[in-house]
Design an enzyme around this catalytic site. Structure first.
Site, PDB file in Angstrom:
ATOM      1  N   GLU A 162     127.575   2.478 -40.388  1.00  0.00           N
ATOM      2  CA  GLU A 162     127.824   3.212 -39.120  1.00  0.00           C
ATOM      3  C   GLU A 162     127.612   4.707 -39.278  1.00  0.00           C
ATOM      4  OE1 GLU A 162     127.967   2.141 -36.348  1.00  0.00           O
ATOM      5  OE2 GLU A 162     128.273   0.063 -36.918  1.00  0.00           O
TER       6      GLU A 162
HETATM    7  C1  FAD Z   1     127.172  -4.332 -45.927  1.00  0.00           C
HETATM    8  C2  FAD Z   1     126.353  -3.567 -44.938  1.00  0.00           C
HETATM    9  C3  FAD Z   1     126.421  -3.881 -43.607  1.00  0.00           C
HETATM   10  C4  FAD Z   1     125.626  -3.189 -42.664  1.00  0.00           C
HETATM   11  N1  FAD Z   1     125.644  -3.583 -41.340  1.00  0.00           N
HETATM   12  C5  FAD Z   1     124.720  -3.037 -40.489  1.00  0.00           C
HETATM   13  C6  FAD Z   1     124.545  -3.544 -39.162  1.00  0.00           C
HETATM   14  O1  FAD Z   1     125.255  -4.463 -38.748  1.00  0.00           O
HETATM   15  N2  FAD Z   1     123.577  -3.020 -38.390  1.00  0.00           N
HETATM   16  C7  FAD Z   1     122.783  -2.001 -38.804  1.00  0.00           C
HETATM   17  O2  FAD Z   1     121.922  -1.579 -38.071  1.00  0.00           O
HETATM   18  N3  FAD Z   1     122.906  -1.493 -40.052  1.00  0.00           N
HETATM   19  C8  FAD Z   1     123.858  -1.981 -40.904  1.00  0.00           C
HETATM   20  N4  FAD Z   1     123.975  -1.489 -42.186  1.00  0.00           N
HETATM   21  C9  FAD Z   1     123.116  -0.385 -42.598  1.00  0.00           C
HETATM   22  C10 FAD Z   1     123.885   0.932 -42.733  1.00  0.00           C
HETATM   23  O3  FAD Z   1     124.275   1.407 -41.494  1.00  0.00           O
HETATM   24  C11 FAD Z   1     122.975   1.909 -43.524  1.00  0.00           C
HETATM   25  O4  FAD Z   1     122.982   1.477 -44.844  1.00  0.00           O
HETATM   26  C12 FAD Z   1     123.450   3.338 -43.416  1.00  0.00           C
HETATM   27  O5  FAD Z   1     123.226   3.794 -42.129  1.00  0.00           O
HETATM   28  C13 FAD Z   1     122.735   4.262 -44.403  1.00  0.00           C
HETATM   29  O6  FAD Z   1     121.363   4.084 -44.392  1.00  0.00           O
HETATM   30  P1  FAD Z   1     120.589   3.817 -45.767  1.00  0.00           P
HETATM   31  O7  FAD Z   1     121.275   2.738 -46.483  1.00  0.00           O
HETATM   32  O8  FAD Z   1     119.165   3.655 -45.493  1.00  0.00           O
HETATM   33  O9  FAD Z   1     120.836   5.151 -46.612  1.00  0.00           O
HETATM   34  P2  FAD Z   1     119.976   6.482 -46.537  1.00  0.00           P
HETATM   35  O10 FAD Z   1     119.778   6.853 -45.133  1.00  0.00           O
HETATM   36  O11 FAD Z   1     118.798   6.332 -47.403  1.00  0.00           O
HETATM   37  O12 FAD Z   1     121.007   7.512 -47.181  1.00  0.00           O
HETATM   38  C14 FAD Z   1     121.141   7.709 -48.581  1.00  0.00           C
HETATM   39  C15 FAD Z   1     121.975   8.962 -48.790  1.00  0.00           C
HETATM   40  O13 FAD Z   1     121.286  10.097 -48.269  1.00  0.00           O
HETATM   41  C16 FAD Z   1     122.096  10.759 -47.322  1.00  0.00           C
HETATM   42  N5  FAD Z   1     121.237  11.284 -46.251  1.00  0.00           N
HETATM   43  C17 FAD Z   1     120.275  10.619 -45.585  1.00  0.00           C
HETATM   44  N6  FAD Z   1     119.703  11.427 -44.689  1.00  0.00           N
HETATM   45  C18 FAD Z   1     120.329  12.625 -44.767  1.00  0.00           C
HETATM   46  C19 FAD Z   1     120.190  13.874 -44.087  1.00  0.00           C
HETATM   47  N7  FAD Z   1     119.298  14.049 -43.131  1.00  0.00           N
HETATM   48  N8  FAD Z   1     120.994  14.901 -44.443  1.00  0.00           N
HETATM   49  C20 FAD Z   1     121.918  14.729 -45.412  1.00  0.00           C
HETATM   50  N9  FAD Z   1     122.096  13.565 -46.086  1.00  0.00           N
HETATM   51  C21 FAD Z   1     121.301  12.526 -45.759  1.00  0.00           C
HETATM   52  C22 FAD Z   1     123.092   9.751 -46.833  1.00  0.00           C
HETATM   53  O14 FAD Z   1     124.278  10.378 -46.362  1.00  0.00           O
HETATM   54  C23 FAD Z   1     123.316   8.917 -48.075  1.00  0.00           C
HETATM   55  O15 FAD Z   1     124.275   9.534 -48.870  1.00  0.00           O
HETATM   56  C24 FAD Z   1     124.785  -2.143 -43.110  1.00  0.00           C
HETATM   57  C25 FAD Z   1     124.752  -1.816 -44.472  1.00  0.00           C
HETATM   58  C26 FAD Z   1     125.508  -2.523 -45.388  1.00  0.00           C
HETATM   59  C27 FAD Z   1     125.390  -2.175 -46.829  1.00  0.00           C
END
Ligand code: FAD
Ligand code: FAD
Lengths: 623, 627
Positions: free
Chosen positions: A445
């Site tokens: 989220e």
């Molecule tokens: C168990 C689980 C359930 C989930 N359920 C859902 C769901 O139901 N529906 C759905 O759509 N998604 C879901 N997700 C996805 C989840 O919302 C994402 O994993 C989350 O939004 C982060 O995206 P990412 O994993 O690609 O990390 P990234 O976006 O790659 O982030 C990696 C790191 O970089 C940081 N970062 C990224 N961009 C920036 C920026 N511009 N400035 C500063 N810091 C930044 C982040 O804070 C983080 O620390 C789920 C994930 C998991 C693991």
């Protein structure tokens, strides 16, 4: 009030009635048919169900986990979840806060979320199924056509069909705007959907008959970035005009994740339109996808804060019970007496410190969360300035609640394990699972980093005239004024000084904003969010203290020593208010001084983070 | 030293290990003493490189697999089965002689300094936390026998243990005796031949049983029949799984594993319940004197606590290094300065200020912990080579810093590994990626070898308040002051001043606690033990960062000069030494300039005298069921 291993139900009542005065809602037309007894019935029912039907699935669901059958592409969730979910829906909790038009009970949000605290602390991975379903249904309720509402809502709130929230893709996590899922316009006004979503909670499962996916996608030809995103309703099975299930809609699960925790929640990779036969129905207007999803996201973020809090509450309650039973070591005052008997570890100062620390955060959080939900509701029920103020509070507190409670959940569950000693690390005891479950709440989220930026930029600095912040400050000041003379001066003064210090920080940031020092602002976003969380909790404790302090004096008088111990042992109310006072004093008197260190760090202007370029993180392989 | 060509690996910043060993501590200077005269820096380098190679090439690949498979127990045969992938890795480490790395050559060791040993163990542990427990426990048991055993015992056990053919454990814990070791029930019955029959059950015994060594040697705490209750009545026995018959053959000694634990982490480490003497046929040999068990075990425990602190450092290092690599490759979002530009290219997340903040935060902790941990090891070397006051001072530093290293590093380890998950985002929570395992492995560290609560009480009471004239603390203060004095004029004033101010605050706190002690306010003191430990741990890292900064600041100026902007970027990209020193300076500045401010809040926690904890009794923790 019942004792249970999950939530201090007496404290739930304290926050609802004594702090928040939720009965004020029954004076508003929407809730005029409710009274306290009805709220109580609901809360008691939720507690019973949480303890008797949901909590027993906690450990088993984790051990069994979710399974994916590569051949049939079907996902099965833990077997024991089925009966618990049935019971949940049969009791009407799927639509407890929903209008009776869709089969709901129409209770106030804040009551429904108090019920959810019980459920989340019993087993929040299980609660994700109805939770996401509720969120998706709400989207349709808010933005769908009449036809869509009639097609989906009743079945979703009753738990026949489930829902999800489909944003994430491999290249679109925090950066939702980077998504690639495509929508191709059809002559009949529907769209063909093509793409892959990952990490979709509840994406596929063997509980619901049908799954209704709100999917973010880009209509062919629309601009890149968030501006070009639309949102579609994509059911797993299409629904016939008579409401029966029709053709398979070409949504398949391509796999599930194996995770550190929340193993009972299916985290799915979903493929849409692999066979060119996946149809989506536009929700709202074209290119309004982000705006619409944001409504759900805000609500979902508040919910994640509650999950995190519930998980931590259960860990704390388990730790209390454990510490009351584990005998180890002699009392500090008897250390030199070789005949001294072992005592339960709750008598050791260091263990009391751990428990009081957890208790103080949880009680502060509970007040913050309920306050947030109350304002969420008031923003819709009230009018004019009052509604605006309530909305401002929701805006500014939501990222604090989401990020703050989830960061703390990781620390509180860890401290609960510490109370258990070596047994805590062992899977026969429940705390290690709570700890494994806690961490994801800081990530999904919108990661807490993203929450912090939302707070710093959108909710404070870019908010016209810092209206949100001004309202927050006003409310805190009101609490301070009320506490004066009731609560000891030193506690009042600390919170007052806390606000002044925060003011300094905000002023500094406004200047940085004016001079375009964005790197500084962004580097300080998380530290700001962490500091503000501490201040909000301090505020809640001061508020609470101005109620509990007189109550405690009334019940305990000036009893000391043995006499006081005997009273607290026998009189649950005396024990409760004494505990509340001590938790608040501990927080304000011992924990909150750390806030000022955090503020100093913010004000220090240390620019090492900004100077740090990628190259200086040396030593690791590049790929 | 060969600059800039140090290998890169996913576990430990090798360049930083050399910085700490040779530029900060000057471990190579030990070669001037007879004990280490056979070595020179090259021999140190050789052994460090060997450890790194084995860790990276053989141990690390077994880490995730070992976690997935875990240790298995067969109830029928009562056999404990180690993940197969661990065996060749352990064998490689044993074959290279690492069990005896710091032991005397006369008993088959290499005689290396402890400080070098710390570094080698960091590599192995960063490669796999559970892995390094097997040799570490063997080393602990071996040292007990070496220091307290009879010549016969030494001849019998040490040659086999130092090669890893036989391994060792440490058997303290029982169901009713965890933190309160004195409560143990395991019994020793004197036999006419001077041996003892051992009867009892130990739980949570790491490396208690598994299918790799030929024999397992258990140092077991037990009470000789008739001896007094409590710690005073405890003796320690050597109890082998198989006893050695006069003809040299092995005979089963009635030590059975009756089960293993399923745990959150370190799943490849066998955590065993051991039954001694179920069939009345378990023989133990007394180690040292009767009723000296606790004193003897304490020696091992200190060593073991330092090792656990090192585990905290190592797992943090591995988590941090993985996070950097991930952040360098994960593309997400646009640069902050380009947020309003719709055509802006996407960037790797390491460019985002909030991600840099997380990484710099981890880096500053990891580097502080590394110096702390090696420093304590180095003091052990000094105890061996120095005499008189200097030796006493080194000993005082060890006493003072062991609970800080154990509790401080391990509390940090949970936070650092959790932050690494955060850098990975959602992927960090998934088991296909390594981050979540680091966090699961890290949490036990704050519990075993004496919970961090117990460490904090040890620090507060034994190491500070009950220590005559607070000698330990006085030495510590002196060392910090020396660092401050040396830093003046080299390091920016504000960083020097803040450590000075911190030292004054620490002094205020210690005096405050002394007054409470004099007034008999034990409840207050014990309630503040953990807050004190946490504050001192943070202060210790600040001290060490100031020390490092006095070395790195001039070096950075020398290499980087006053380059700025693109010029600087190019230099840092091409010149790894420039990047290294710049990173060191920034990490220390971040710690002192931002993170360390929190210390003053932690100190106010203690000084504000809030008595809520003392007033809290068991009844005020309401709402939860009693059982
Ligand atoms: C168990 C689980 C359930 C989930 N359920 C859902 C769901 O139901 N529906 C759905 O759509 N998604 C879901 N997700 C996805 C989840 O919302 C994402 O994993 C989350 O939004 C982060 O995206 P990412 O994993 O690609 O990390 P990234 O976006 O790659 O982030 C990696 C790191 O970089 C940081 N970062 C990224 N961009 C920036 C920026 N511009 N400035 C500063 N810091 C930044 C982040 O804070 C983080 O620390 C789920 C994930 C998991 C693991
Ligand atoms: C994976 C694993 C491996 C282990 N390996 C070994 C091993 O190889 N050999 C071995 O002998 N043991 C081993 N242990 C046991 C470990 O050392 C103990 O678990 C630890 O010492 C704590 O004891 P306990 O679990 O009984 O907790 P308890 O002693 O019951 O402690 C519970 C809580 O109470 C607190 N507490 C207890 N007494 C006091 C007091 N007097 N004052 C203040 N607070 C107090 C503790 O700090 C803790 O927070 C292992 C444990 C695990 C989980």
């Amino acid at each position: 009030m019942a004792l249970n291993p999950l939530v201090d139900s007496r404290d739930v009542r304290f926050v609802l009635y004594e702090m928040m005065d939720v009965l004020q809602l029954t004076k508003l037309p929407k809730y005029s048919s409710f009274d306290k007894d009805m709220f109580e019935d609901m809360l008691n029912l939720a507690e019973t169900m949480a303890v008797e039907q949901i909590y027993p699935t906690f450990a088993e669901g984790d051990k069994e986990g979710c399974h994916y059958d590569g051949a049939t592409k079907k996902v099965s969730i833990p077997k024991c979840y089925h009966a618990a979910l049935d019971a949940f829906y049969e009791a009407g909790f799927g639509g407890m806060d929903v209008s009776d038009e869709w089969g709901g009970m129409g209770i106030p949000q804040v009551i429904s979320w108090a019920c959810n605290e019980f459920f989340c602390s019993a087993n929040y991975p299980l609660l994700m199924y109805p939770g996401l379903t509720h969120g998706a249904a709400e989207l349709i309720e808010a933005f769908g056509t009449e036809e869509q509402k009639h097609m989906y809502l009743a079945n979703m709130y009753s738990g026949k069909w489930g829902g999800t929230m489909c944003l994430t893709e491999p290249d679109a996590g925090s950066d939702v705007g980077a998504l690639k899922t495509k929508a191709v316009r059809q002559p009949d006004g529907t769209f063909k959907i093509y793409g892959q979503k990952i990490f979709i909670s509840s994406g596929d499962n063997d509980y619901y008959e049908n799954m209704i996916h709100p999917v973010l996608a880009r209509i062919e030809g629309d601009p890149p970035g968030t501006k070009g995103i639309s949102i579609f309703i994509v059911p797993k099975y299409r629904v016939n005009p008579d409401g029966s299930l029709g053709e398979f809609n070409d949504v398949t699960c391509a796999g599930i994740e194996h995770k550190m925790g929340i193993k009972g929640s299916a985290t799915c990779t979903l493929s849409f339109g692999d066979n060119n036969n996946c149809i989506g129905w536009l929700l709202g207007q074209e290119r309004q996808g982000m705006k619409i999803m944001f409504k759900m996201m805000n609500y979902a973020r508040m919910g994640v804060g509650l999950q995190a809090h519930g998980c931590a509450s259960a860990a704390y309650m388990h730790a209390v019970t454990y510490c009351k039973n584990r005998v180890q070591g002699v009392h500090v005052t008897q250390m030199l007496n070789p005949e001294a008997k072992g005592v339960t570890i709750i008598n050791h100062p260091d263990v009391k410190r751990m428990l009081l620390w957890m208790k103080s955060y949880l009680e502060g959080q509970r007040a913050m969360i309920y306050y947030l939900y109350l304002n969420y509701e008031l923003a819709q029920l009230l009018e004019g300035e009052a509604a605006k103020e309530a909305q401002a509070l929701v805006e500014i507190i939501t990222p604090i609640e989401k990020a703050g409670c989830s960061d703390m959940s990781v620390l509180i569950t860890s401290e609960a394990m510490q109370c258990y000693g070596g047994y805590g690390f062992v899977a026969d005891y429940p705390v290690e699972q709570m700890m494994r479950n806690s961490k994801i709440t800081a990530i999904y989220e919108g990661t807490n980093g993203i929450q912090s930026m939302d707070l710093t930029m959108r909710k404070i600095l870019m908010n016209p005239e810092q209206y949100n912040y001004t309202v927050l400050k006003k409310r805190m000041q009101q609490t301070i004024d009320k506490a004066k003379g009731v609560v000891e001066d030193k506690y009042v003064a600390l919170v007052e000084r806390g606000i002044q210090k925060l003011d300094e920080v905000i002023e500094m940031m406004k200047q940085q904003m004016a001079s375009g020092q964005f790197l500084h602002l962004f580097a300080n976003a998380t530290p700001l969010q962490q500091a503000m969380y501490m201040l909000v909790i301090a505020w809640m404790h001061l508020w609470s203290l101005s109620i509990t302090m007189p109550k405690m004096k009334e019940l305990v008088g000036d009893k000391k020593g043995e006499e006081r111990a005997a009273l607290l042992k026998d009189n649950a109310e005396a024990a409760f208010y004494s505990g509340k006072v001590l938790a608040s004093q501990f927080y304000l008197g011992a924990e909150f001084p750390k806030y000022f260190g955090k503020i100093e760090a913010l004000l220090s202007g240390e620019s090492a983070v900004i100077k740090a370029s990628e190259e200086i993180f040396t030593g690791a392989l590049n790929e | 030293m060969a600059t800039g060509v140090m290998s890169l690996n996913p576990l430990v910043d090798t360049r930083d290990t050399r910085f700490v060993l040779f530029e900060v501590l000057g471990v190579d200077k030990l070669t001037q003493y007879p004990r280490f005269a056979d070595f020179d820096k090259d021999t140190f380098e050789d052994v460090l490189n060997l450890a790194e190679t084995i860790a990276v090439e053989q141990v690390y690949p077994a880490n995730m697999e070992g976690d997935k498979i875990g240790v298995k127990y067969e109830p029928d045969t009562k056999r404990v089965i180690l993940p197969e992938c661990y065996k060749p890795a352990l064998q490689a480490m044993y074959d290279a002689g690492f069990i005896g790395l710091v032991n005397d050559p006369e008993i088959g060791g290499m005689g290396m300094p402890q400080a070098i040993g710390q570094c080698c163990t960091e590599f192995f542990t960063a490669a796999s936390v559970a892995f390094s427990m097997y040799p570490a426990l063997t080393i602990g048991a071996l040292n007990l026998i070496k220091n307290f055993g009879t010549q016969e015992m030494k001849d019998l056990y040490i040659p086999k243990m130092i090669t890893g053919q036989w391994t060792g454990t440490m058997c303290l814990t029982e169901p009713d005796a965890g933190s309160d070791v004195g409560n143990l029930k395991t019994k020793a019955i004197r036999q006419s031949d001077g041996t003892y029959k051992i009867i009892g059950q130990k739980i949570f015994i790491s490396g208690g049983d598994y299918d790799m060594p030929e024999n397992i040697i258990h140092p077991v705490l037990a009470r000789i029949e008739g001896d007094p209750p409590g710690t005073k009545g405890i003796s320690i026995f050597i109890v082998p799984k198989y006893r050695v018959k006069p003809n040299g053959s092995l005979e089963f000694n009635d030590v059975i594993c009756s089960g293993i634990e399923h745990k959150m982490g370190i799943k490849a480490s066998a955590t065993c319940t051991l039954n001694f003497g179920d069939n009345g046929d378990c023989i133990g040999w007394l180690l040292g004197q009767e009723r000296q068990g606790m004193k003897i075990m304490f020696q091992m425990m200190n060593e073991a606590r330092l090792y656990v602190g090192l585990q905290g450092l190592a797992v943090s290092s591995a988590a941090y290094m993985h996070a950097i690599k991930y952040a360098r490759n994960r593309v997400q979002g646009v640069d902050v300065t380009q947020m309003l530009n719709p055509d802006a290219p996407k960037v790797t997340i390491i460019k985002h200020p909030d991600v840099k903040r997380m990484l710099l935060w981890m880096k500053s902790y990891v580097e502080g912990m590394r110096l702390l941990t090696y420093y304590v090891g180095y003091q052990e070397d000094l105890v061996h080579v120095l005499d008189g006051e200097a030796k006493k001072e080194a000993q005082a530093m060890i006493e003072f810093l062991i609970p800080i290293t154990k509790a401080g590093n391990t509390d940090n380890a949970w936070k650092v590994t959790a932050e690494a998950i955060q850098v990975y985002g959602g992927y960090g929570f998934c088991s296909d990626y390594p981050a979540e395992q680091f966090a699961r492995d890290a949490k036990i560290l704050s519990i075993y070898e004496g919970t961090n609560g117990i460490q904090s009480m040890d620090l507060t009471m034994r190491k500070i308040l009950m220590n005559p004239e607070q000698y330990n603390y006085t030495v510590f203060k002196k060392r910090v002051q020396e660092t401050i004095d040396r830093a003046k004029g080299i390091v920016d004033d504000k960083y020097v001043a803040i450590v000075q101010k911190g030292l004054e605050k620490v002094d205020t706190v210690v005096n405050y606690l002394k007054d409470q002690m004099a007034a008999g306010k034990f409840l207050h003191i014990f309630a503040n033990a953990t807050p004190l430990q946490q504050a001192l741990s943070m202060f210790t890292l600040a001290w060490l960062h100031l020390w490092m900064l006095s070395a790195t600041q001039p070096k950075m100026k020398e290499i980087v000069g006053d380059r700025k902007g693109d010029d600087l970027t190019v230099l840092l990209a091409d010149n790894s030494e420039a990047a290294y020193y710049t990173g060191k300076v920034l990490s220390s500045q971040f710690f002192l300039g931002a993170e360390f401010k929190k210390f003053f809040g932690m100190v106010d926690y203690i000084l504000d005298g809030e008595a809520a904890v003392v007033k809290a009794n068991e009844y005020i923790f309401t709402g939860a069921p009693l059982e």
